[in-house]
Design a protein around this motif. Structure first.
Motif, PDB file in Angstrom:
ATOM      1  N   ARG A  77       0.749  -1.335   0.017  1.00 25.31           N
ATOM      2  CA  ARG A  77      -0.250  -0.298  -0.181  1.00 25.31           C
ATOM      3  C   ARG A  77       1.286   1.062   0.125  1.00 25.31           C
ATOM      4  NH1 ARG A  77      -4.124  -1.152   5.105  1.00 25.31           N
ATOM      5  NH2 ARG A  77      -4.365   1.150   4.036  1.00 25.31           N
ATOM      6  N   THR A  78       0.746   2.313  -1.270  1.00 31.64           N
ATOM      7  CA  THR A  78       1.647   2.577  -1.351  1.00 31.64           C
ATOM      8  C   THR A  78       1.378   3.957  -0.950  1.00 31.64           C
ATOM      9  OG1 THR A  78       1.273   3.792  -3.643  1.00 31.64           O
ATOM     10  CG2 THR A  78       2.959   2.127  -3.366  1.00 31.64           C
ATOM     11  N   ARG A  79      -0.291   4.235  -0.350  1.00 32.59           N
ATOM     12  CA  ARG A  79      -0.515   5.055   0.109  1.00 32.59           C
ATOM     13  C   ARG A  79      -1.452   5.062   0.921  1.00 32.59           C
ATOM     14  NH1 ARG A  79      -1.681  10.142  -4.440  1.00 32.59           N
ATOM     15  NH2 ARG A  79       0.232   9.622  -5.602  1.00 32.59           N
ATOM     16  N   PRO A  80      -1.756   6.127   2.218  1.00 34.42           N
ATOM     17  CA  PRO A  80      -2.025   5.441   3.563  1.00 34.42           C
ATOM     18  C   PRO A  80      -4.164   5.141   2.460  1.00 34.42           C
ATOM     19  CG  PRO A  80      -1.330   7.952   3.529  1.00 34.42           C
ATOM     20  CD  PRO A  80      -0.743   7.107   2.454  1.00 34.42           C
ATOM     21  N   THR A  81      -4.765   5.999   1.601  1.00 33.82           N
ATOM     22  CA  THR A  81      -5.737   5.214   1.387  1.00 33.82           C
ATOM     23  C   THR A  81      -6.327   4.492   0.876  1.00 33.82           C
ATOM     24  OG1 THR A  81      -5.353   7.226  -0.614  1.00 33.82           O
ATOM     25  CG2 THR A  81      -6.144   8.130   1.540  1.00 33.82           C
ATOM     26  N   HIS A  82      -5.145   3.925   0.026  1.00 32.93           N
ATOM     27  CA  HIS A  82      -5.406   2.946   0.001  1.00 32.93           C
ATOM     28  C   HIS A  82      -6.093   1.204   0.270  1.00 32.93           C
ATOM     29  CE1 HIS A  82      -2.041   3.637  -3.836  1.00 32.93           C
ATOM     30  NE2 HIS A  82      -3.215   4.352  -3.937  1.00 32.93           N
TER      31      HIS A  82
END
Length: 129
Positions: A61-66
């Motif tokens: 998960r490269t972004r916390p929103t993924h």
């Protein structure tokens, strides 16, 4: 004992997830049939040998929103290469081959889901439900 600990159900879930990911990749290949320079890719079939104990790998998960995957299951290896007919624009997608792969993938998914469903039915029968 949870159903997830029964090896055959675990393998069937892995196979169903593999079919789902492969369908996504094959659809991407078909969608890029006219994209210059695009090379089709496919997934390597999962290996269910008892000797190979591959630990599941979580998706990055490269972004916390993924969104995280529902079961944190493993990703599959991409297969590139093979005998592709390349058109002058550099595209190597053969729609006939891709559609044959889609049909075979659909049949595999239906077979695995039928086996999974019947296995669950047998367990329910065995416990009297």
């Amino acid at each position: 004992m949870p159903i997830s600990d029964i090896p055959i159900f675990s393998m069937l879930r892995t196979k169903l997830h593999w079919n789902q990911e492969r369908q996504h990749l094959l659809a991407e290949n078909v969608a890029n049939a006219d994209t210059p320079g695009f090379r089709p890719s496919d997934l390597a079939a999962p290996n269910f040998d008892a000797a190979s104990s591959v630990a599941p790998v979580a998706l990055l998960r490269t972004r916390p929103t993924h969104l995280a995957s529902a079961d944190g299951s493993a990703t599959f290896d991409l297969q590139r290469g093979g005998q592709f007919e390349v058109v002058p624009t550099g595209n190597a997608v053969s729609l006939e081959d891709e559609m044959m792969k889609v049909a075979a993938n659909q049949m595999d998914f239906q077979a695995a889901s039928a086996i999974y469903t019947r296995g669950l039915g047998l367990i329910k029968t065995a416990i009297g439900k």
